[in-house]
Enzyme design. Structure first.
Site, mmCIF file in Angstrom:
data_model
loop_
_atom_site.group_PDB
_atom_site.id
_atom_site.type_symbol
_atom_site.label_atom_id
_atom_site.label_comp_id
_atom_site.label_asym_id
_atom_site.label_seq_id
_atom_site.Cartn_x
_atom_site.Cartn_y
_atom_site.Cartn_z
ATOM 1 N N GLU A 40 0.918 -1.034 -0.167
ATOM 2 C CA GLU A 40 -0.010 -0.052 0.107
ATOM 3 C C GLU A 40 0.774 1.245 0.133
ATOM 4 O O GLU A 40 0.402 2.333 -0.615
ATOM 5 C CB GLU A 40 -0.916 -0.175 1.096
ATOM 6 C CG GLU A 40 -2.129 -1.062 1.166
ATOM 7 C CD GLU A 40 -2.988 -1.056 0.012
ATOM 8 O OE1 GLU A 40 -2.938 0.096 -0.644
ATOM 9 O OE2 GLU A 40 -3.591 -1.824 -0.493
ATOM 10 N N TYR A 85 8.672 9.817 -4.342
ATOM 11 C CA TYR A 85 8.108 10.170 -3.255
ATOM 12 C C TYR A 85 8.800 9.479 -2.182
ATOM 13 O O TYR A 85 8.074 8.333 -1.304
ATOM 14 C CB TYR A 85 6.474 9.808 -3.076
ATOM 15 C CG TYR A 85 5.809 10.752 -3.918
ATOM 16 C CD1 TYR A 85 6.196 12.171 -3.863
ATOM 17 C CD2 TYR A 85 4.592 10.173 -4.722
ATOM 18 C CE1 TYR A 85 5.392 12.839 -4.562
ATOM 19 C CE2 TYR A 85 3.934 11.322 -5.319
ATOM 20 C CZ TYR A 85 4.161 12.618 -5.210
ATOM 21 O OH TYR A 85 3.425 13.398 -5.915
ATOM 22 N N TYR A 123 -6.904 6.702 3.723
ATOM 23 C CA TYR A 123 -6.991 5.497 2.732
ATOM 24 C C TYR A 123 -6.069 4.376 3.097
ATOM 25 O O TYR A 123 -6.776 3.006 2.957
ATOM 26 C CB TYR A 123 -6.394 6.039 1.440
ATOM 27 C CG TYR A 123 -6.106 4.706 0.567
ATOM 28 C CD1 TYR A 123 -7.008 4.027 0.080
ATOM 29 C CD2 TYR A 123 -4.830 4.107 0.278
ATOM 30 C CE1 TYR A 123 -6.880 2.843 -0.822
ATOM 31 C CE2 TYR A 123 -4.353 3.101 -0.264
ATOM 32 C CZ TYR A 123 -5.596 2.279 -0.512
ATOM 33 O OH TYR A 123 -5.329 1.115 -1.218
ATOM 34 N N ASP A 141 -9.503 5.401 -2.279
ATOM 35 C CA ASP A 141 -8.393 6.124 -3.242
ATOM 36 C C ASP A 141 -8.858 6.587 -4.525
ATOM 37 O O ASP A 141 -10.014 6.762 -4.594
ATOM 38 C CB ASP A 141 -7.629 4.701 -3.505
ATOM 39 C CG ASP A 141 -8.086 3.978 -4.595
ATOM 40 O OD1 ASP A 141 -9.158 3.719 -4.521
ATOM 41 O OD2 ASP A 141 -7.327 3.140 -5.270
#
Length: 356
Positions: A40, A85, A123, A141
DNA sequence: AAACCGTGGAG
DNA sequence: TCTCCAAGGTT
């Protein structure tokens, strides 16, 4: 809102389709909470196809929460290299440490507790709670936003944070309380196929009969989403300082863009007055503590676009004086030894721009 | 609320 | 080439 009979029919139709057609993904081989957590975090704003090889390598290297908590941060960042990220990687390891320290390695099952872990928002908490622990919680999401916006022709702007509550209330009424994890994943598979953003096929969707946007010929009108701003150009000098020990790499600050990753030294051109190579040499000297004679070999401008910035880098090269090797802050790395440090994709572009 | 934080693929 | 966007979270 649908009547109860229609809700039950929707659950039955969706899950029957999912049972027969669900994607065969490496993190679906079991419901191990650690596997769900890693997948995830990787899947946040990242496509399934991109994640698969990263997930395989990561689980092989750090197979348990304990192994991740104990791993050197440099290894975690290296495993994340190229995925983007990067705060997700640091947060993931921080969450592992929290699980060990605060819970003794025994997972909490509620979304409230899961959201206290680093990198886990509404989420991801819903996804873990429903998939690993059978909690009846929505996992909203981009897929869920798009699928339900179309099913119900919801006009709210999904770019607005307050809109989440609208979808949360709706999905809580529709979610299957007997199979919440499968329900959430089925919505995602639907959103990745028949109800995709760009090339949907609503006509053949298993839930076409429930799709108000399809019934009314407005599929591509949903979801409603305001546009983002375009990236702002940011000019840099990127400086490749060479020596017999390799090239000079410096670690980026622990906050902000590409935190903790290793790159050639950058000099922000917007702060140079005047904006000349000579001024860049002075700025670099202040940074690394030794004089460096820069050359501008006329290399092509290297461009790299991030979500909100476009770096325009003029690549300069320099040969370091011998005494600089044990003097400058940073690491000298041979180009065939880049396995030692985590570098972002923008740095790989700079390497490709070096003169041969 | 809005800005910030990466990358690769698709059209 | 350019734009959008893909299993979002943090500040």
């Amino acid at each position: 809102m649908w009547k109860e009979e229609k809700i039950k029919a929707f659950r039955r139709t969706l899950l029957a389709w999912y049972d027969a057609n669900k994607r065969d993904l490496p993190w679906r081989v079991d419901r191990n909470a650690y596997h769900v957590l890693v997948s995830e975090l990787m899947l946040q704003q990242t496509q399934v196809q991109t994640v698969i090889p990263y997930y395989q390598r990561f689980i092989t290297q750090m197979p348990t929460v304990q192994a991740l908590a104990d791993a050197p941060e440099a290894q975690v960042m290296k495993a994340w290299e190229g995925l983007g990220y990067y705060s997700r990687a640091r947060n993931l390891q921080k969450a592992a440490k929290q699980l060990i320290r605060d819970y003794g390695g025994v997972w909490p099952h509620t979304v409230q507790e899961l959201q206290q872990l680093a990198g886990i928002g509404p989420y991801t908490a819903g996804a873990i709670a429903s998939i690993a622990f059978d909690q009846v919680e929505p996992a909203i999401d981009g897929n869920a936003f798009r699928v339900f916006a179309r099913l119900f022709c919801i006009p709210d702007d999904i770019a607005q944070p307050k809109t989440r509550a609208v979808f949360d209330r709706l999905i809580r009424q529709v979610i299957d309380p007997k199979r919440p994890g499968d329900f959430n994943q089925a919505i995602m598979d639907l959103g990745a196929s028949y109800m995709s953003a760009k090339d949907p096929d609503p006509k053949h969707s298993p839930v076409a009969a429930f799709d108000a946007s399809w019934q009314t010929g407005r599929v591509l009108d949903f979801p409603v989403k305001t546009k983002k701003k375009r990236p702002k150009p940011v000019p840099y000098y990127a400086i490749a300082v060479h020596s017999p020990a390799g090239y000079l790499f410096v670690q980026r600050p622990s906050t902000g863009m590409l935190a903790n990753l290793w790159m050639f030294p950058l000099v922000a051109r917007s702060q140079l007055e005047p904006d000349t190579v000579a001024q860049a040499a002075l700025a670099l000297q202040a940074r690394v503590g030794t004089e460096v004679a820069l050359q501008d070999p006329g290399l092509p401008l290297v461009k790299h676009t991030f979500t909100h910035q476009q770096w325009q880098m003029t690549l300069l090269v320099a040969e370091a004086p011998a005494f600089a090797l044990d003097y400058v802050p940073g690491r000298w790395v041979q180009l065939d030894d880049l396995a030692a440090i985590a570098i972002p994709t923008v740095q790989k572009k700079l390497l490709k721009g070096l003169p041969v």
